[in-house]
Enzyme design. Sequence first.
Site, short mmCIF file in Angstrom:
data_model
loop_
_atom_site.label_atom_id
_atom_site.label_comp_id
_atom_site.label_asym_id
_atom_site.label_seq_id
_atom_site.Cartn_x
_atom_site.Cartn_y
_atom_site.Cartn_z
N GLU A 180 0.82 -1.21 0.00
CA GLU A 180 0.00 0.00 0.00
C GLU A 180 0.86 1.26 0.00
O GLU A 180 1.83 1.36 0.75
CB GLU A 180 -0.91 0.00 1.23
N LYS A 205 -10.38 2.97 -1.62
CA LYS A 205 -10.50 2.31 -0.31
C LYS A 205 -11.78 2.72 0.39
O LYS A 205 -12.07 3.90 0.57
CB LYS A 205 -9.28 2.70 0.53
N CYS A 254 -5.72 -2.51 2.65
CA CYS A 254 -5.40 -2.49 4.08
C CYS A 254 -6.63 -2.67 4.98
O CYS A 254 -7.13 -3.78 5.11
CB CYS A 254 -4.62 -1.23 4.41
#
Length: 288
Positions: free
Chosen positions: A40, A113, A150
């Site tokens: 990431e 995200k 993540c």
Amino acid sequence: MRKVTVAATQFASGERNLEAADTLVRAAARAGANIILPQELFETNYFCQKPSEEYFALATTLEENPAVRHFQGVAKELGVVIPVSFFERKSNAYYNTLAMLDANGAVLGTYRKSHIPDGAGYGEKFYFNPGDTGFCVWDTEFGRIGAGVCWDQWFPEAARIMCLKGAELLLYPTAIGSEPLNPALNSRKHWQTCMQGHAAANLTPVIASNRTGTEREGDFEITFYGNSFIADGTGQLAAALDERETGFVTAEFDLDELHLQRRAWGVFRDRRPDLYGAILTLDGETYV
């Protein structure tokens, strides 16, 4: 048979991150990898430890991002799929975004995200808008891929939705390590077990790439615990690095065989979405 070799890279942030990522991607390709996952926000340090206006200068549009542009060329040259995580600026919004690069270098699309953390050392809500793409899957040269970023990896709903959309592999670029306010807490096993559970519950391999090394922002410090890994369709570890290694891991899967296993096991046949309404609420109750 549709055999594919996947890889996860791992390295510590430094002055030449793009070069480090390039080196590992090329090494994984030489080892036979068809899909190669870097970690990431690998272009820079993990700047989200502390709020700072100066870091918004790191954000770029998709078209302008140096990592995306660079790895488009690498993907085409090597004939591999490379998901690239980057800090995206779009008009007045900012996102933690993943661009899916196919083996011909084309950008198949982006995922923004969805779950944005806000804890000590992981203050991403200061920098990122919540993603608006929904959970995405892409038909690549080497299979149908779903990807989260993540904090998304802690949510079984995200993994299940991607698999319902036909994902044959689940990819998670990551930046996670110690807790600045509680250095004794090590969530590595919990982190890994959670994603192994996604693989087992969906009979779908999971590939996770994390960074290593210690990074500091003011009075905060995070030691990232690496342990990038690949889990097979039963959730067992197929390959893993340790907390300090620079390198990559690979594993080979037969996507057709995995499809037959999912069908035979019946978990998608026996689902009861008519009973799952409570999942759409915050507290398990629906209010009219």
